[in-house]
Design a protein around this motif. Structure first.
Motif, PDB file in Angstrom:
ATOM      1  N   GLY A 244      27.794 -13.391  -5.968  1.00 47.06           N
ATOM      2  CA  GLY A 244      26.991 -12.183  -6.156  1.00 47.06           C
ATOM      3  C   GLY A 244      26.033 -11.936  -5.000  1.00 47.06           C
ATOM      4  N   ALA A 245      25.413 -13.011  -4.511  1.00 51.67           N
ATOM      5  CA  ALA A 245      24.499 -12.860  -3.379  1.00 51.67           C
ATOM      6  C   ALA A 245      25.224 -12.362  -2.133  1.00 51.67           C
ATOM      7  N   LEU A 246      26.451 -12.816  -1.939  1.00 46.03           N
ATOM      8  CA  LEU A 246      27.240 -12.343  -0.800  1.00 46.03           C
ATOM      9  C   LEU A 246      27.580 -10.855  -0.945  1.00 46.03           C
ATOM     10  N   TRP A 247      27.869 -10.403  -2.153  1.00 41.93           N
ATOM     11  CA  TRP A 247      28.100  -8.973  -2.355  1.00 41.93           C
ATOM     12  C   TRP A 247      26.826  -8.176  -2.058  1.00 41.93           C
ATOM     13  N   LEU A 248      25.670  -8.730  -2.411  1.00 44.16           N
ATOM     14  CA  LEU A 248      24.412  -8.022  -2.155  1.00 44.16           C
ATOM     15  C   LEU A 248      24.141  -7.871  -0.666  1.00 44.16           C
ATOM     16  N   ILE A 249      24.343  -8.937   0.094  1.00 44.16           N
ATOM     17  CA  ILE A 249      24.096  -8.814   1.530  1.00 44.16           C
ATOM     18  C   ILE A 249      25.144  -7.908   2.172  1.00 44.16           C
ATOM     19  N   ALA A 250      26.353  -7.900   1.623  1.00 41.16           N
ATOM     20  CA  ALA A 250      27.371  -6.975   2.112  1.00 41.16           C
ATOM     21  C   ALA A 250      26.961  -5.527   1.840  1.00 41.16           C
ATOM     22  N   GLN A 260      26.961   4.966   2.509  1.00 45.00           N
ATOM     23  CA  GLN A 260      26.358   4.952   1.174  1.00 45.00           C
ATOM     24  C   GLN A 260      27.369   4.594   0.092  1.00 45.00           C
ATOM     25  N   TRP A 261      28.556   5.202   0.147  1.00 48.31           N
ATOM     26  CA  TRP A 261      29.544   4.937  -0.901  1.00 48.31           C
ATOM     27  C   TRP A 261      29.918   3.462  -0.912  1.00 48.31           C
ATOM     28  N   GLU A 262      30.133   2.883   0.267  1.00 47.44           N
ATOM     29  CA  GLU A 262      30.515   1.477   0.344  1.00 47.44           C
ATOM     30  C   GLU A 262      29.392   0.579  -0.148  1.00 47.44           C
ATOM     31  N   ALA A 263      28.145   0.931   0.195  1.00 52.12           N
ATOM     32  CA  ALA A 263      27.000   0.145  -0.275  1.00 52.12           C
ATOM     33  C   ALA A 263      26.936   0.151  -1.799  1.00 52.12           C
ATOM     34  N   GLU A 264      27.144   1.315  -2.391  1.00 53.67           N
ATOM     35  CA  GLU A 264      27.089   1.416  -3.855  1.00 53.67           C
ATOM     36  C   GLU A 264      28.251   0.662  -4.494  1.00 53.67           C
ATOM     37  N   SER A 265      29.419   0.692  -3.865  1.00 55.05           N
ATOM     38  CA  SER A 265      30.564  -0.046  -4.390  1.00 55.05           C
ATOM     39  C   SER A 265      30.288  -1.546  -4.402  1.00 55.05           C
ATOM     40  N   ARG A 266      29.684  -2.040  -3.352  1.00 57.13           N
ATOM     41  CA  ARG A 266      29.384  -3.463  -3.271  1.00 57.13           C
ATOM     42  C   ARG A 266      28.265  -3.846  -4.236  1.00 57.13           C
ATOM     43  N   LEU A 267      27.301  -2.957  -4.431  1.00 56.74           N
ATOM     44  CA  LEU A 267      26.280  -3.213  -5.449  1.00 56.74           C
ATOM     45  C   LEU A 267      26.914  -3.298  -6.837  1.00 56.74           C
ATOM     46  N   ALA A 268      27.925  -2.470  -7.088  1.00 59.02           N
ATOM     47  CA  ALA A 268      28.617  -2.501  -8.383  1.00 59.02           C
ATOM     48  C   ALA A 268      29.327  -3.836  -8.582  1.00 59.02           C
ATOM     49  N   GLU A 269      29.920  -4.383  -7.525  1.00 62.76           N
ATOM     50  CA  GLU A 269      30.550  -5.700  -7.626  1.00 62.76           C
ATOM     51  C   GLU A 269      29.512  -6.766  -7.975  1.00 62.76           C
ATOM     52  N   ALA A 270      28.374  -6.701  -7.316  1.00 62.07           N
ATOM     53  CA  ALA A 270      27.306  -7.664  -7.604  1.00 62.07           C
ATOM     54  C   ALA A 270      26.799  -7.499  -9.031  1.00 62.07           C
ATOM     55  N   SER A 271      26.700  -6.257  -9.480  1.00 60.23           N
ATOM     56  CA  SER A 271      26.216  -5.996 -10.839  1.00 60.23           C
ATOM     57  C   SER A 271      27.159  -6.580 -11.881  1.00 60.23           C
ATOM     58  N   SER A 272      28.463  -6.497 -11.621  1.00 60.05           N
ATOM     59  CA  SER A 272      29.431  -7.076 -12.555  1.00 60.05           C
ATOM     60  C   SER A 272      29.250  -8.587 -12.663  1.00 60.05           C
ATOM     61  N   LEU A 273      28.975  -9.223 -11.527  1.00 56.88           N
ATOM     62  CA  LEU A 273      28.756 -10.668 -11.544  1.00 56.88           C
ATOM     63  C   LEU A 273      27.432 -11.015 -12.217  1.00 56.88           C
ATOM     64  N   ALA A 274      26.429 -10.170 -12.051  1.00 52.70           N
ATOM     65  CA  ALA A 274      25.155 -10.392 -12.749  1.00 52.70           C
ATOM     66  C   ALA A 274      25.354 -10.290 -14.258  1.00 52.70           C
ATOM     67  N   ASP A 275      26.185  -9.343 -14.679  1.00 50.14           N
ATOM     68  CA  ASP A 275      26.497  -9.234 -16.113  1.00 50.14           C
ATOM     69  C   ASP A 275      27.239 -10.476 -16.601  1.00 50.14           C
ATOM     70  N   THR A 291      18.047  -8.572 -12.210  1.00 49.24           N
ATOM     71  CA  THR A 291      16.849  -8.043 -11.557  1.00 49.24           C
ATOM     72  C   THR A 291      16.985  -8.048 -10.045  1.00 49.24           C
ATOM     73  N   ASN A 292      17.597  -9.088  -9.495  1.00 53.91           N
ATOM     74  CA  ASN A 292      17.767  -9.112  -8.048  1.00 53.91           C
ATOM     75  C   ASN A 292      18.739  -8.023  -7.592  1.00 53.91           C
ATOM     76  N   VAL A 293      19.732  -7.707  -8.411  1.00 59.31           N
ATOM     77  CA  VAL A 293      20.606  -6.576  -8.093  1.00 59.31           C
ATOM     78  C   VAL A 293      19.797  -5.285  -8.067  1.00 59.31           C
ATOM     79  N   ALA A 294      18.915  -5.124  -9.050  1.00 59.98           N
ATOM     80  CA  ALA A 294      18.068  -3.925  -9.093  1.00 59.98           C
ATOM     81  C   ALA A 294      17.150  -3.857  -7.880  1.00 59.98           C
ATOM     82  N   ILE A 295      16.623  -5.006  -7.463  1.00 57.94           N
ATOM     83  CA  ILE A 295      15.773  -5.048  -6.271  1.00 57.94           C
ATOM     84  C   ILE A 295      16.562  -4.622  -5.037  1.00 57.94           C
ATOM     85  N   HIS A 296      17.796  -5.071  -4.957  1.00 54.26           N
ATOM     86  CA  HIS A 296      18.621  -4.700  -3.799  1.00 54.26           C
ATOM     87  C   HIS A 296      18.978  -3.218  -3.809  1.00 54.26           C
ATOM     88  N   ARG A 297      19.020  -2.587  -4.967  1.00 54.49           N
ATOM     89  CA  ARG A 297      19.232  -1.138  -4.988  1.00 54.49           C
ATOM     90  C   ARG A 297      18.075  -0.425  -4.284  1.00 54.49           C
TER      91      ARG A 297
END
Length: 401
Positions: A244-250, A260-275, A291-297
């Motif tokens: 998940g952390a690797l998806w966030l830095i990506a 922007q679209w790619e950033a949001e797609s990668r945030l979605a991958e991280a969010s799935s792992l957070a879930d 929460t860290n996913v939300a911070i990265h948003r």
């Protein structure tokens, strides 16, 4: 006295290069109006990558624009005490030349590395710096005396060199940050631990980003998430967190590219792992969780240069949900909000966020060039008699003498 702002320095070097505002703005993908406002001190440079682009186009070092030693502290601080001691420890090359006959206890090394990670996440950087030389010497010695299949020695070595690289990269000591990240990655192969391998690669990615090697950083991050993805299981929270952390830095890398679209797609991958993880945690020292996913948003919106989106994203962040001790994570939210509020010319709110960041993690604020530039911008437009709290903060941060 307030030193020259970054905007004034940009204007000076632009004229020396014989470039108009329209020409330079076009080269960095910004409007002439934006550059005019930056040069007049009306607004700040809102992305670190823009500073790097400007320095390249103006044929000057970033230090010439920021007025601070970029190589030693890209976030704007002075040279940290203890760097030479760390450099000396790294230059012992125990694996080739031998070292102490005393074999440190692996449990003690891992406890000390854990303490260093905790101090780092609490932004107690001076404390970590003092501990690093001894940690490196012990980890080197333990690995030297270990057998080829000694997984614990390799894990101790990886954890030690990861935290060393985190600190050195944060402080802008790029050469040592890269060396320590590389050594962690090399040892991670001996650990037989995908999570440790992911930790080490994450740190290499961070070091590459700090040296503005964005293409290489992105390629490495994406290769690693693709390798780890099939191995992720709910009963391995460390691996979930590292991936998940690797998806966030990506996602941050994509935002730096204004994708922007790619950033949001990668945030979605991280969010799935957070879930999948199901809660906020700190496995493998990642601080990963919802929460860290939300911070990265928030950070992604700031990296994209969108203050409105940053403010909207911040409304969904519950800092109280973070595990205890993650003070630098808390401070980052306030720093991003300070940037967003200053872009909206809401200087009182920006100052409050800077003060909140300083209260949570004063050393993190001292290491952040964006925070310092926000202060300069707001000081330049402050009315007489207003902004006493800002002036006091700027004095503590070294922006004012």
């Amino acid at each position: 006295m307030t030193g020259d702002s970054i905007g004034k320095r940009i204007a000076t070097y632009r004229r020396r290069r014989g470039l108009s505002q329209a020409a330079l703005a076009g080269l960095i993908g910004r409007s002439e109006s934006w550059l005019s406002q930056v040069e007049r001190g009306v607004r700040s440079v809102d992305r670190m990558s823009v500073l790097l682009d400007l320095s390249r186009l103006l044929h000057v070092d970033v230090q010439a624009l920021t007025g601070t030693p970029w190589q030693l502290a890209p976030n704007g601080a002075q040279r940290a005490d203890g760097i030479e001691e760390v450099r000396s420890a790294l230059n012992q090359y125990t694996g080739l030349l031998g070292g102490s006959e005393t074999i440190p206890h692996l449990a003690q090394i891992r406890r000390s590395a854990s303490d260093a990670h905790s101090d780092y996440q609490a932004a107690r950087y001076a404390s970590v710096m003092r501990s690093i030389p001894t940690l490196i010497a012990d980890a080197d010695s333990a690995l030297l005396h270990a057998g080829p299949d000694d997984r614990e020695a390799a894990l101790s070595y990886v954890e030690t060199y990861v935290v060393a690289s985190k600190l050195l990269t944060k402080l802008g000591v790029g050469d040592l940050g890269a060396v320590t990240a590389d050594r962690a990655a090399m040892a991670a192969g001996r650990s037989d631990s995908p999570a440790a391998q992911g930790m080490a690669v994450y740190q290499v990615v961070t070091a590459l980003l700090r040296s503005d090697q964005v293409d290489q950083a992105e390629q490495l991050a994406m290769r690693m998430v693709q390798q780890l993805g099939p191995l992720v299981r709910s009963d391995d929270p460390a691996l979930v967190s590292v991936t998940g952390a690797l998806w966030l830095i990506a996602a941050v890398i994509a935002a730096r590219r204004t994708e922007q679209w790619e950033a949001e797609s990668r945030l979605a991958e991280a969010s799935s792992l957070a879930d999948l993880l199901g809660h906020d945690a700190n496995y493998a020292w990642t601080a990963f969780g919802p929460t860290n996913v939300a911070i990265h948003r928030v950070s992604v919106a700031a990296e994209l240069g969108n203050p409105g989106a940053a403010l909207d994203a911040a409304a969904a962040v519950d800092l109280d949900a973070l595990p205890t001790g993650l003070l630098s994570r808390r401070a980052q939210v306030n720093l991003d909000l300070a940037w967003a509020q200053s872009q909206r010319r809401r200087d009182a709110e920006a100052t409050l966020n800077l003060l909140a960041a300083e209260k949570a993690a004063p050393e993190a604020v001292a290491q952040n060039i964006v925070a310092r530039e926000i202060m300069r911008t707001m000081l330049a437009r402050a009315r007489r008699g207003n902004g006493d709290a800002l002036q006091a903060l700027a004095t503590r941060a070294g922006v004012l003498d």
